[in-house]
Scaffold this motif. Structure first.
Motif, PDB file in Angstrom:
ATOM      1  N   VAL A  14       0.042  -2.305  11.456  1.00 57.04           N
ATOM      2  CA  VAL A  14      -0.005  -2.554  10.013  1.00 57.04           C
ATOM      3  C   VAL A  14       0.945  -1.393   9.322  1.00 57.04           C
ATOM      4  O   VAL A  14       1.232  -0.693  10.029  1.00 57.04           O
ATOM      5  CB  VAL A  14      -1.387  -2.442   9.342  1.00 57.04           C
ATOM      6  CG1 VAL A  14      -2.301  -3.411   9.636  1.00 57.04           C
ATOM      7  CG2 VAL A  14      -2.163  -1.018   9.682  1.00 57.04           C
ATOM      8  N   VAL A  15       1.644  -2.053   8.003  1.00 55.69           N
ATOM      9  CA  VAL A  15       2.216  -1.291   7.496  1.00 55.69           C
ATOM     10  C   VAL A  15       1.593  -1.311   6.005  1.00 55.69           C
ATOM     11  O   VAL A  15       1.165  -2.211   5.338  1.00 55.69           O
ATOM     12  CB  VAL A  15       3.889  -1.551   7.084  1.00 55.69           C
ATOM     13  CG1 VAL A  15       4.389  -0.747   5.960  1.00 55.69           C
ATOM     14  CG2 VAL A  15       4.652  -1.591   8.408  1.00 55.69           C
ATOM     15  N   VAL A  16       1.138   0.034   5.303  1.00 56.81           N
ATOM     16  CA  VAL A  16       0.303  -0.003   4.346  1.00 56.81           C
ATOM     17  C   VAL A  16       0.934   0.758   3.136  1.00 56.81           C
ATOM     18  O   VAL A  16       1.390   1.798   3.460  1.00 56.81           O
ATOM     19  CB  VAL A  16      -1.039   0.680   4.891  1.00 56.81           C
ATOM     20  CG1 VAL A  16      -1.960   0.600   3.362  1.00 56.81           C
ATOM     21  CG2 VAL A  16      -1.741   0.125   5.773  1.00 56.81           C
ATOM     22  N   GLU A  17       0.866   0.119   1.899  1.00 56.38           N
ATOM     23  CA  GLU A  17       1.695   1.044   0.879  1.00 56.38           C
ATOM     24  C   GLU A  17       0.815   0.714  -0.478  1.00 56.38           C
ATOM     25  O   GLU A  17       0.110  -0.201  -0.378  1.00 56.38           O
ATOM     26  CB  GLU A  17       3.056   0.409   0.784  1.00 56.38           C
ATOM     27  CG  GLU A  17       3.128  -0.919   0.267  1.00 56.38           C
ATOM     28  CD  GLU A  17       4.887  -1.214   0.418  1.00 56.38           C
ATOM     29  OE1 GLU A  17       5.136  -2.207  -0.131  1.00 56.38           O
ATOM     30  OE2 GLU A  17       5.573  -0.385   0.881  1.00 56.38           O
ATOM     31  N   SER A  18       0.988   1.613  -1.311  1.00 55.11           N
ATOM     32  CA  SER A  18       0.395   1.465  -2.738  1.00 55.11           C
ATOM     33  C   SER A  18       1.643   2.070  -3.881  1.00 55.11           C
ATOM     34  O   SER A  18       2.300   3.113  -3.418  1.00 55.11           O
ATOM     35  CB  SER A  18      -0.712   2.377  -2.898  1.00 55.11           C
ATOM     36  OG  SER A  18      -1.073   2.410  -4.188  1.00 55.11           O
ATOM     37  N   GLU A  19       1.767   1.224  -4.676  1.00 53.85           N
ATOM     38  CA  GLU A  19       2.620   1.623  -6.130  1.00 53.85           C
ATOM     39  C   GLU A  19       2.245   2.814  -6.576  1.00 53.85           C
ATOM     40  O   GLU A  19       3.003   3.748  -7.021  1.00 53.85           O
ATOM     41  CB  GLU A  19       3.024   0.424  -6.502  1.00 53.85           C
ATOM     42  CG  GLU A  19       4.160  -0.579  -6.029  1.00 53.85           C
ATOM     43  CD  GLU A  19       4.694  -1.398  -6.944  1.00 53.85           C
ATOM     44  OE1 GLU A  19       4.683  -1.385  -7.974  1.00 53.85           O
ATOM     45  OE2 GLU A  19       4.996  -2.608  -6.440  1.00 53.85           O
ATOM     46  N   THR A  20       0.956   2.709  -6.657  1.00 53.69           N
ATOM     47  CA  THR A  20       0.488   3.890  -7.456  1.00 53.69           C
ATOM     48  C   THR A  20       0.341   5.123  -6.793  1.00 53.69           C
ATOM     49  O   THR A  20       0.616   6.112  -7.880  1.00 53.69           O
ATOM     50  CB  THR A  20      -1.160   3.506  -7.973  1.00 53.69           C
ATOM     51  OG1 THR A  20      -1.913   3.387  -6.797  1.00 53.69           O
ATOM     52  CG2 THR A  20      -1.324   2.363  -8.777  1.00 53.69           C
TER      53      THR A  20
END
Length: 194
Positions: free
Chosen positions: A156-162
């Protein structure tokens, strides 16, 4: 003394003087020829020595060039062999399926999830073939949603803008880390350099 006798004496004296001059000239010519022959022998010896040195330099250059070419060919063959091993490993990893794939994907997602705050909206990307698997796993995570495809072997590649965090926990990234850490050992085993 008669004029004829004087003339004859002068002629004899001139002949004698000419003979001496010729003898001196012949002797001088022989000396010049001997010096020239000695100089020629030295020049020939120097030229032969220089030719031998040039032959030796040329031989050393060709030998060095051949050694370098052989070394480059060995390195290229090793690089090709390592590339083949890497491709085989990647293919084997891509073919992992079932419970093992789920277990590995879940472990990579768990490790990535630790990087995000509990109130973050987190997007998860994965291999297109793993969309169903990842979506099922994400049912166990609040605020996590499958966001689309990422070109990888799995994981997985996991990201969050916040939180502006992006975690790459793909099989590819794990393989890259292991490959870099173990390349020397892999190479030693493949090419028996222990």
């Amino acid at each position: 003394m008669s004029l004829e006798t004087v003339v004859e004496d002068i002629r004899d004296e001139a002949r004698e003087r000419a003979k001496e001059i010729r003898n001196d000239a012949d002797q001088r010519a022989e000396e010049i020829i001997a010096d020239a022959e000695a100089d020629a022998d030295v020049i020939v010896d120097e030229a032969e020595a220089e030719a031998e040195r040039e032959i030796e330099r040329e031989r050393e250059q060709q030998l060095s060039s051949a050694k370098l070419e052989a070394k480059q060919m060995r390195l290229e063959a090793r690089r090709d062999a390592l590339q083949d091993v890497r491709q085989t490993v990647e293919s084997t990893i891509a073919d992992i399926d079932g419970d093992e794939r789920e277990e590995l994907t879940r472990a990579l997602l768990d490790a990535a999830a630790d990087e995000f705050d509990s109130d973050s909206e987190v997007r998860v990307y994965g291999r297109s073939d793993d969309e169903g698997l990842i979506s099922d796993i994400l049912d166990d995570y609040d605020g996590f949603e499958y966001a689309g495809e990422h070109d990888c072997l799995g994981g997985v590649v996991v990201e969050s803008e916040t939180s502006r965090v992006r975690v790459n926990n793909t099989f590819d990234s794990v393989l890259e880390d292991v490959w870099e850490d173990e390349l020397k050992e892999i190479s030693a085993r493949l090419f028996e350099e222990q």
